[in-house]
Motif scaffolding. Sequence first.
Motif, short mmCIF file in Angstrom:
data_model
loop_
_atom_site.label_atom_id
_atom_site.label_comp_id
_atom_site.label_asym_id
_atom_site.label_seq_id
_atom_site.Cartn_x
_atom_site.Cartn_y
_atom_site.Cartn_z
N PHE A 156 24.64 51.44 -26.25
CA PHE A 156 25.17 50.31 -27.00
C PHE A 156 26.45 49.73 -26.43
CE2 PHE A 156 23.44 53.13 -30.62
CZ PHE A 156 22.14 52.75 -30.35
N GLY A 157 27.06 50.42 -25.48
CA GLY A 157 28.34 49.98 -24.95
C GLY A 157 29.47 50.85 -25.46
N PRO A 158 30.68 50.61 -25.03
CA PRO A 158 31.81 51.48 -25.38
C PRO A 158 31.97 51.66 -26.89
CG PRO A 158 32.45 49.91 -23.68
CD PRO A 158 31.10 49.49 -24.15
N TYR A 159 32.31 52.88 -27.27
CA TYR A 159 32.59 53.16 -28.68
C TYR A 159 33.69 52.22 -29.16
CZ TYR A 159 33.87 55.84 -32.87
OH TYR A 159 34.15 56.22 -34.16
N PRO A 160 33.52 51.57 -30.32
CA PRO A 160 34.43 50.47 -30.69
C PRO A 160 35.75 50.86 -31.33
CG PRO A 160 32.62 50.63 -32.26
CD PRO A 160 32.34 51.64 -31.19
N PHE A 161 36.01 52.17 -31.53
CA PHE A 161 37.21 52.57 -32.25
C PHE A 161 37.97 53.66 -31.51
CE2 PHE A 161 33.98 51.43 -35.57
CZ PHE A 161 34.52 50.19 -35.86
N ARG A 162 39.19 53.91 -31.96
CA ARG A 162 40.03 54.94 -31.33
C ARG A 162 39.77 56.32 -31.91
NH1 ARG A 162 45.79 51.62 -31.82
NH2 ARG A 162 44.96 49.61 -31.12
N ALA A 163 39.19 56.36 -33.10
CA ALA A 163 39.01 57.64 -33.79
C ALA A 163 37.57 57.79 -34.24
CB ALA A 163 39.95 57.71 -35.01
N ALA A 164 37.19 59.04 -34.50
CA ALA A 164 35.85 59.35 -34.99
C ALA A 164 35.96 60.60 -35.85
CB ALA A 164 34.88 59.55 -33.83
N VAL A 196 43.08 56.59 -37.27
CA VAL A 196 43.83 57.64 -36.60
C VAL A 196 44.71 58.38 -37.61
CG1 VAL A 196 45.62 58.08 -34.86
CG2 VAL A 196 43.82 56.40 -34.41
N PHE A 197 44.69 59.70 -37.53
CA PHE A 197 45.54 60.54 -38.38
C PHE A 197 46.96 60.50 -37.82
CE2 PHE A 197 47.14 64.99 -39.18
CZ PHE A 197 47.39 64.80 -40.53
#
Length: 461
Positions: free
Chosen positions: A273-281, A197-198
């Motif tokens: 694949f299921g929920p995206y594993p991170f808060r940022a992309a 996260v920025f």
Amino acid sequence: MSQAVRRTFVLGTVPLAVVALLAAAAPPSPGSPGAGDPYFPLAGNGGYHVGHYDLTLRYDPVSRHLDGKAVLYARATQKLSRFNLDLNGLKITGLTVDRDKAGFSRDGQELTVTPRRTLHKGQWFRVTVAYNGKPSPVTDPDGSLDGWIPTDDGAFVAGEPQGAMTWFPANNHPTDKASYDFTITVPKGRTAVANGVFLGRTTAHGQTTFRWRQSEPMAAYLATATVGKFKVERYTTRDGIQVYNAVDPREADAAAPVLKKLPSVLEWESKLFGPYPFRAAGSIVDRAPNVGYALETQTRPVYDAAPDLSTLVHESAHQWFGDSVTLTSWKDIWLNEGFATYAEWLYAEQHGGDRAQKTFDDLYSRPASDGLWEFPPGDPGSGANIFGTPVYARGAMALHQLRKAVGDPVFFRILRAWAAEHRAGHGTAAQLVRLSERVSGKDLDGLFQTWVYQQGKPDAP
């Protein structure tokens, strides 16, 4: 366990106290200078686990000089008299353990640290390393550059498999994952992009400082601190993912139509694949003609030029397979690359392209002499082969055979279970086999043996 201790155990007299006393009395020993990887034996280190890295960097793209301070918060997993870090090149100007000056020595990439006091098993401790110099990449066994790679306006920073040690001291093996904070100062007009996260930026005296936080555990090779003149785009997806794209203006026109699809690609992959594993992309699109590859740096893949859609799909899939679920040995890299390559096949199949079966058939039609069959994906043989065609293509072929054997509903349950059960952790090939058998109710050992470990071209399926 000694016979004396065993007798007290049998007789029921304070065995746990005895064991504790023996452990306390045991002499400290040095941590191993490697994590035991068969392909990169000096990568990583034993005797401790890093829980968090706090990296403060200042980089001048003109002089290519880096000033760094790394603070590592670690826990001893044995009684330590000394321990090692991985750091290649760069001059150390100060080193402390828990604020006490520590002794150290250098031997190639190995930085051996001798703290003033013994570190006890289970003890948390803080290591602070100040360093500077002109970072340069390492050359991997396959001849590619890896690490801090200078560009005409900054640096392309990609660390698979060894390169993290070219710009910060680390326990540089995928088995050791940690959270990260980055504070990176560069000349005004440049942008410094890291993982997670920025948190913000400030400018003073002609210098701009960027702050980033990667909260979810990350292997050191997935860290980046790429610097350049970038056009920045920020937005939040409808799923709440914070997106930060940084694009070299010279690549902007070519990259724009592909990066526009990032939210829909992540949404599509989340359904599979299921929920995206991170808060940022996001994405870092640089112009780095000497690199020749893209890398799935965690949350924000780095591209040496504008990517095509298949590459975006591939690197995005790695956020589940490779980044969140991380290998424990480079020998198992097909778990990263086979899954990401098969994601490309699935995306094409579901978006008007070739069906996965046709892609499989086209590959299988190659003669037995073709490089595709040079070595099995589950045993590349050396670090020189971990990015070879069999790892990617034949790894994907193995997954396609699994899909055919169990059927689509079960296959996609396996993919989601793999991502969920090993989220923010690690996975091995043996664990994948066991999970597949548990979910499907079938004996799949022969299938994996044939398509993952068998030498040469398998018989026709």
